[in-house]
Design a protein around this motif. Sequence first.
Motif, PDB file in Angstrom:
ATOM      1  N   ARG A 188      -3.506   4.364  10.814  1.00  0.00           N
ATOM      2  CA  ARG A 188      -4.894   3.923  10.624  1.00  0.00           C
ATOM      3  C   ARG A 188      -4.941   2.617   9.835  1.00  0.00           C
ATOM      4  N   ILE A 189      -4.136   2.500   8.776  1.00  0.00           N
ATOM      5  CA  ILE A 189      -4.137   1.282   7.960  1.00  0.00           C
ATOM      6  C   ILE A 189      -3.663   0.089   8.773  1.00  0.00           C
ATOM      7  N   VAL A 190      -2.596   0.285   9.579  1.00  0.00           N
ATOM      8  CA  VAL A 190      -2.093  -0.818  10.421  1.00  0.00           C
ATOM      9  C   VAL A 190      -3.174  -1.272  11.398  1.00  0.00           C
ATOM     10  N   GLY A 226      -6.513   2.700  -5.320  1.00  0.00           N
ATOM     11  CA  GLY A 226      -7.243   2.298  -4.127  1.00  0.00           C
ATOM     12  C   GLY A 226      -6.723   3.000  -2.884  1.00  0.00           C
ATOM     13  N   ASP A 227      -7.614   3.297  -1.968  1.00  0.00           N
ATOM     14  CA  ASP A 227      -7.271   3.928  -0.700  1.00  0.00           C
ATOM     15  C   ASP A 227      -7.142   2.849   0.365  1.00  0.00           C
ATOM     16  N   GLY A 228      -5.909   2.627   0.848  1.00  0.00           N
ATOM     17  CA  GLY A 228      -5.659   1.558   1.806  1.00  0.00           C
ATOM     18  C   GLY A 228      -6.302   1.772   3.163  1.00  0.00           C
ATOM     19  N   ALA A 229      -6.827   2.963   3.424  1.00  0.00           N
ATOM     20  CA  ALA A 229      -7.470   3.226   4.707  1.00  0.00           C
ATOM     21  C   ALA A 229      -8.931   2.792   4.709  1.00  0.00           C
ATOM     22  N   ARG A 230      -9.401   2.217   3.599  1.00  0.00           N
ATOM     23  CA  ARG A 230     -10.791   1.741   3.519  1.00  0.00           C
ATOM     24  C   ARG A 230     -10.803   0.227   3.511  1.00  0.00           C
ATOM     25  N   LEU A 231     -11.647  -0.366   4.360  1.00  0.00           N
ATOM     26  CA  LEU A 231     -11.693  -1.814   4.500  1.00  0.00           C
ATOM     27  C   LEU A 231     -12.148  -2.490   3.209  1.00  0.00           C
ATOM     28  N   ILE A 256       0.857  -1.193   0.000  1.00  0.00           N
ATOM     29  CA  ILE A 256       0.000   0.000   0.000  1.00  0.00           C
ATOM     30  C   ILE A 256       0.888   1.236   0.000  1.00  0.00           C
ATOM     31  N   GLY A 257       0.831   2.011  -1.077  1.00  0.00           N
ATOM     32  CA  GLY A 257       1.654   3.214  -1.190  1.00  0.00           C
ATOM     33  C   GLY A 257       2.873   2.956  -2.048  1.00  0.00           C
TER      34      GLY A 257
END
Length: 601
Positions: free
Chosen positions: A483-485, A452-457, A409-410
């Motif tokens: 938040r992602i972790v 994609g936004d990794g902070a969204r489930l 992610i990123g």
Amino acid sequence: MAGGASTGELVQVVALLGAGVVAVPIFRRLGLGSVLGYLAAGLAIGPFGLGLFTDAGAILHVAELGVVMFLFIIGLEMQPSRLWNLRAEIFGLGAAQVAVCGALLTGLGILAGFSWQVAFVAGMGFVLSSTAIVMQILTERGEASTPAGQRVISILLLEDLAIVPLLALVALLAPSAETVSAAERWIELGIAAAAVAGLVIAGRFLLNPLFRLLAAAGAREVMTAAALLVVLGSALAMQLGGLSAAMGAFLAGVLLSESTFRHQLEADVEPFRGILLGLFFLGVGMSLDLAVIARAWAEILALVAGYMVLKGLGIYVVARLICARHDEAITRTALLAQGGEFAFVLYAAAAGVGLLDAELHARLTATVIISMALTPFAVMGLRFVTSRAGQSMDGVDVAHDLHSSLLLIGYGRFGQIASQPLLARGIDISIIDHDTDMIRAAATFGSKVYFGDGARLDILHAAGAHHARAILVCVDDKVAATRIVELCKAEYPLTPVFARAFDRGHAIELVHAGADLQMRETFESALLFGAKVLETLGTAREDVAEVVADVRRRDAERLDMQLGGGIYAGRDLLLGNLPKVPTGLMPREPERSPVATPGDP
């Protein structure tokens, strides 16, 4: 008497400096920017506020040197080859925007009841955006050197050039204009051309030898004086030639942009530029005549709204016609929709020849100042109209039902490097990022990155997080990374999560969030840098390795103490004992564990 006068002048100097020192940090703290802070401070201490100053025009006249020095520094950043590459933007994009916006604003003035001559002068003055405000905002946002920022600068340069023919037109439109012969016009053009040619010749053949001579003398204060002499002398030469002082300073900067003394010149001029530019904004704030606004507030607000909306529409249409993306066009509109400092010059010239009466001159000046004060708010509002969701998705695939051994992610500078050894071992990786420009750029180098936004489930699930053997969080936003972790460990507790940490404090946050491995982004590269220095200085490689290992050990022990010894043990940090990491996924060396968490000294 003399003592009293000097005391009064000292009070004014202290008031100027104090107003800026107090107002600017407050406004920047509130997220309103330094420009608005200076404008508010000027209004507070000016003739229509506390009355500490009665002649705002005198301060504004002196402070215009700040704009001159600002353009000199911009010129230092614009090598001739770079400026030549922008010729299409300067004379194409810039001219198109000036023409379209000028026609729209002139039409609005005619509809408002002005004669066509007054409507033209009023509209064209407002077309000239504020170089000082826009460049300050671009610098604060770190966008002055971006392609979009360079296009904005190109437009500003063309607008600065446009003041010269506009002033000539004002003289022609004057009710009592005297007939000027063709010979006199050719003489004026010849003087202007000679001024430019003289400046170019001096810049090419005289300035570098002069600075070499001064540098050999070793007198630092003389170098500073010479830098100021170059800026102010070039501005004076252009003024004497009938051109813009600001353009003279810019041209001098361009001519010195490839000089070996470029950085020295920039360092010498920068303090004066900053102070004088602040004084310029203070002077603009003082010039806002509240009495005129009180008498004609409805007309002035209507002019502000009409001019800014129509000019913004013209800017947006021109930007889109020349293939700018929506977000860039909106940003350019917010930056350039105001009037600028050259409007004051044009309106003053028009008033001097009888085109504008005193009342209309004051109203138009107030209109420009209010538009300048609104610009920081317009830029702040960009975040509500330019969002990630609004990015162009051309050539970008959205993450959906992906299945890979790893999820990364990123894909910024950290993620790109971290993925290389994994890809080299043939490990399949699903990569997601929310920057469409970066995704398209990565595709040109053969890297497949999904949007994609990794902070969204839901995005994590679509990207295959529930199938992944490990999740790598490489985003450069500390809050988003934490938040992602937290999200990954809550939803996929058995999947190892490796996270990029910004600093020691962030590393501790990631540990508490449940990260199985966190590493400060600069730790290993800084250690390697120090090791190479030791080797260059003659230290044996074995000794270097021992020193580096000792630094890692002590750093791990410090982190262990900060964590209370209850989450990671120092020995585990050193030996890389992470039972959740799948075997063979990332090879580890006992003496150099990837788990070693860096910390700030």
